[in-house]
Design a protein around this motif. Structure first.
Motif, PDB file in Angstrom:
ATOM      1  N   ALA A 100       0.822  -1.213   0.000  1.00 51.80           N
ATOM      2  CA  ALA A 100       0.000   0.000   0.000  1.00 51.80           C
ATOM      3  C   ALA A 100       0.854   1.260   0.000  1.00 51.80           C
ATOM      4  CB  ALA A 100      -0.926  -0.005   1.215  1.00 51.80           C
ATOM      5  N   ASP A 101       2.021   1.184   0.625  1.00 53.39           N
ATOM      6  CA  ASP A 101       2.912   2.345   0.668  1.00 53.39           C
ATOM      7  C   ASP A 101       3.679   2.542  -0.638  1.00 53.39           C
ATOM      8  OD1 ASP A 101       2.115   2.900   3.230  1.00 53.39           O
ATOM      9  OD2 ASP A 101       3.802   1.876   4.184  1.00 53.39           O
ATOM     10  N   GLY A 102       3.593   1.564  -1.533  1.00 53.21           N
ATOM     11  CA  GLY A 102       4.238   1.680  -2.838  1.00 53.21           C
ATOM     12  C   GLY A 102       3.344   2.387  -3.835  1.00 53.21           C
ATOM     13  N   ASP A 103       3.554   2.120  -5.105  1.00 52.61           N
ATOM     14  CA  ASP A 103       2.767   2.841  -6.117  1.00 52.61           C
ATOM     15  C   ASP A 103       1.461   2.129  -6.462  1.00 52.61           C
ATOM     16  OD1 ASP A 103       3.522   0.663  -7.713  1.00 52.61           O
ATOM     17  OD2 ASP A 103       5.107   1.781  -8.744  1.00 52.61           O
ATOM     18  N   ARG A 104       1.281   0.876  -5.997  1.00 52.05           N
ATOM     19  CA  ARG A 104       0.041   0.117  -6.193  1.00 52.05           C
ATOM     20  C   ARG A 104      -0.285  -0.117  -7.662  1.00 52.05           C
ATOM     21  NH1 ARG A 104      -4.435   2.090  -1.667  1.00 52.05           N
ATOM     22  NH2 ARG A 104      -2.998   2.704  -0.029  1.00 52.05           N
ATOM     23  N   LYS A 105       0.675   0.012  -8.529  1.00 49.31           N
ATOM     24  CA  LYS A 105       0.374  -0.108  -9.958  1.00 49.31           C
ATOM     25  C   LYS A 105       0.187  -1.561 -10.386  1.00 49.31           C
ATOM     26  CE  LYS A 105       2.468   4.211 -11.527  1.00 49.31           C
ATOM     27  NZ  LYS A 105       3.526   4.850 -12.355  1.00 49.31           N
ATOM     28  N   LYS A 106       0.894  -2.471  -9.734  1.00 54.19           N
ATOM     29  CA  LYS A 106       0.761  -3.878 -10.075  1.00 54.19           C
ATOM     30  C   LYS A 106      -0.420  -4.459  -9.323  1.00 54.19           C
ATOM     31  CE  LYS A 106       3.231  -8.273 -10.271  1.00 54.19           C
ATOM     32  NZ  LYS A 106       4.495  -8.990  -9.997  1.00 54.19           N
ATOM     33  N   ARG A 107      -1.411  -4.964 -10.071  1.00 47.02           N
ATOM     34  CA  ARG A 107      -2.615  -5.482  -9.446  1.00 47.02           C
ATOM     35  C   ARG A 107      -2.309  -6.658  -8.527  1.00 47.02           C
ATOM     36  NH1 ARG A 107      -7.594  -4.646 -11.784  1.00 47.02           N
ATOM     37  NH2 ARG A 107      -8.344  -5.487  -9.814  1.00 47.02           N
ATOM     38  N   ASN A 108      -2.909  -6.653  -7.350  1.00 45.11           N
ATOM     39  CA  ASN A 108      -2.803  -7.753  -6.407  1.00 45.11           C
ATOM     40  C   ASN A 108      -4.111  -7.789  -5.632  1.00 45.11           C
ATOM     41  OD1 ASN A 108      -2.313  -8.950  -3.658  1.00 45.11           O
ATOM     42  ND2 ASN A 108      -0.327  -9.396  -4.584  1.00 45.11           N
ATOM     43  N   LEU A 109      -4.930  -8.799  -5.895  1.00 42.07           N
ATOM     44  CA  LEU A 109      -6.273  -8.826  -5.328  1.00 42.07           C
ATOM     45  C   LEU A 109      -6.265  -8.901  -3.807  1.00 42.07           C
ATOM     46  CD1 LEU A 109      -8.128 -11.167  -7.862  1.00 42.07           C
ATOM     47  CD2 LEU A 109      -8.115  -8.663  -7.774  1.00 42.07           C
ATOM     48  N   GLU A 110      -5.329  -9.643  -3.241  1.00 38.88           N
ATOM     49  CA  GLU A 110      -5.255  -9.719  -1.784  1.00 38.88           C
ATOM     50  C   GLU A 110      -4.953  -8.350  -1.195  1.00 38.88           C
ATOM     51  OE1 GLU A 110      -2.562 -12.678  -0.450  1.00 38.88           O
ATOM     52  OE2 GLU A 110      -3.646 -14.343  -1.360  1.00 38.88           O
ATOM     53  N   ASN A 111      -3.934  -7.704  -1.717  1.00 39.31           N
ATOM     54  CA  ASN A 111      -3.506  -6.426  -1.149  1.00 39.31           C
ATOM     55  C   ASN A 111      -4.478  -5.297  -1.453  1.00 39.31           C
ATOM     56  OD1 ASN A 111      -1.210  -7.369   0.165  1.00 39.31           O
ATOM     57  ND2 ASN A 111       0.047  -7.213  -1.685  1.00 39.31           N
TER      58      ASN A 111
END
Length: 456
Positions: free
Chosen positions: A240-251
């Protein structure tokens, strides 16, 4: 298309003429920056049509602790217009409620209808994704079967107008919950409560450690439960503290919790574990909206009040496993006496049909120990308090001007075992009428079967 689809179901499904506004905003954002992840399964709910209605002469419990003897409730266009002792009913269809009672629609904060539908067979068992101790990527709505006959039973017998469907409790993090309006629809999207935030199911105690410990996996102890949960949160915070650009359904789901968009509903029985979970929540930066089952909540009523956490409880279930051993029927009354938030829930396809009676049992247990709780306050345990813990109290849960006209007319005192719904409106739509066989909804699954049209 909607009208034609209903006509093909025949008179058994004649779900009424009633009122309301269109669906409002869609479900809450997950907090992710990726627009494609914001709302991939939007609510398509549209209220059924209705007529302006005035309920007159009944005892009105407004759900917020108020009571009016011989009051008037006005609603039109799907919204409550006014509630008072005397109001003009000009332009409204008048329903005589003399000798009867009115409450907001009953709300079940903990249900598995649709995910564990009737008939209860293995082919229908879709509530637990018991393949990993944490599965925040799964969504309960993707298992909901709209044809579950339990929905119509809950409406007709229990006055249930809204309900939260949760994943099961095999996992420490079981996935997203979904809040539904209790209306017939061909799709779960057509039932989704517009504007309701998602919830996330968590669990502690015996279930996760038993399920995974029996497989030789972590967790197998209560300390393992907390360790796995904490690490999962730490990993999510890093994402969450990153850029969140890579999809990850759990996160995406976990980040939604951290962002405050998704509410945590935590299955937990023991008082000591609830206290630990509240500390973990503070460490990780989220809050628990409600502890579910919470049979030992009475031991920490002050902590729950201070942390603004509701307890969604049964009236008197206890002793069916070790962590429920100290459950007592006075739980709800003691919590109320401590100033904590009380919600009565079902967790059961039969119990959902009598939440009013369960609330009355909890009230009576308190009275026997000298804690007198007014009837009007007890009604809030199955209406407004549930709505608050689910994040929908601004829209439903009480009979207040501008809120959804989710209304039940009872044939007697709703806290009596002898009473049941006479009429039920959802967004001002008359969805059930005990006097009209054509307004007893039946699912597609039951059509053509012996006894079709019967609501038992």
């Amino acid at each position: 298309m909607r009208a034609n689809a209903l006509l093909t179901l025949g008179s058994a499904l004649a779900l009424s003429a009633c009122a309301s506004t269109a669906g409002g905003s869609d479900t809450a954002s997950t907090g992710t920056a990726n627009p494609a992840a914001e709302n991939p399964f939007p609510s398509t709910y549209e209220p059924y049509p209705g007529t302006p209605t005035a309920l007159v002469g009944a005892t009105v419990y407004d759900g917020a602790g108020g009571v009016i003897e011989g009051g008037v409730v006005l609603f039109r266009d799907g919204k409550v217009v006014a509630v008072a002792q005397e109001l003009s009913t000009e332009g409204y269809t008048v329903v005589d409620g003399t000798g009867k009672y009115v409450t907001p629609g009953i709300i079940d904060i903990h249900s598995h209808l649709g995910d564990y539908p009737t008939p209860s067979v293995d082919a229908h068992s879709d509530g637990n994704e018991a393949t990993n101790p944490t599965t925040p990527d799964v969504w309960a709505e993707h298992s909901v079967w709209p044809q579950d006959p339990g929905f119509s039973r809950a409406l007709a017998n229990g006055g249930i107008t809204s309900l939260q469907i949760l994943p099961g409790s095999a996992n420490l993090i079981g996935g997203r919950s979904v809040t539904l309006k209790n209306v017939y629809s061909r799709t779960v999207q057509g039932m989704k409560f517009p504007g309701a935030p998602y919830g996330m199911k968590m669990a502690c105690g015996e279930n996760p450690k038993r399920v995974y410990g029996n497989r030789g996996r972590k967790p197998s102890t209560r300390m393992g439960n907390i360790a796995v949960a904490r690490q999962t949160w730490l990993d999510a915070k890093e994402w969450a503290d990153g850029d969140r650009k890579k999809r990850n359904l759990e996160n995406e789901t976990l980040a939604g919790v951290l962002d405050g968009d998704i509410l945590v509903h935590n299955h937990c029985y023991r008082a000591d574990e609830m206290a630990i979970v509240m500390d973990m929540a503070k460490e990780m930066g989220y809050r628990v909206s409600a502890f579910h089952h919470a049979v030992e909540a009475y031991k920490i009523g002050d902590l729950l009040r201070e942390n603004e956490v509701c307890s969604a409880i049964w009236a008197d279930w206890y002793g069916f496993k070790m962590e429920s051993y100290d459950g007592i029927p006075e739980n709800g009354a003691l919590l109320q006496n401590a100033g904590a938030c009380v919600v009565i829930h079902s967790d059961d396809e039969n119990g959902i049909q009598r939440l009013n009676q369960e609330a009355a049992k909890a009230q009576a247990a308190g009275a026997r120990m000298g804690i007198a709780i007014p009837d009007a306050e007890v009604i809030s345990w199955i209406t407004l308090n549930a709505a608050k813990a689910m994040g929908i109290d601004g829209m439903t849960g009480s009979l207040e001007t501008g809120k959804m006209a989710d209304v039940v007319l009872w044939n007697g005192d709703p806290l009596s075992v002898y009473s049941r719904p006479d009429k039920v409106w959802v967004d001002g739509a008359l969805m059930y009428d005990a006097a009209d066989p054509k307004r007893k909804p039946v699912s597609d699954f039951e059509l053509g079967q012996p006894g079709e049209g019967d609501v038992k």
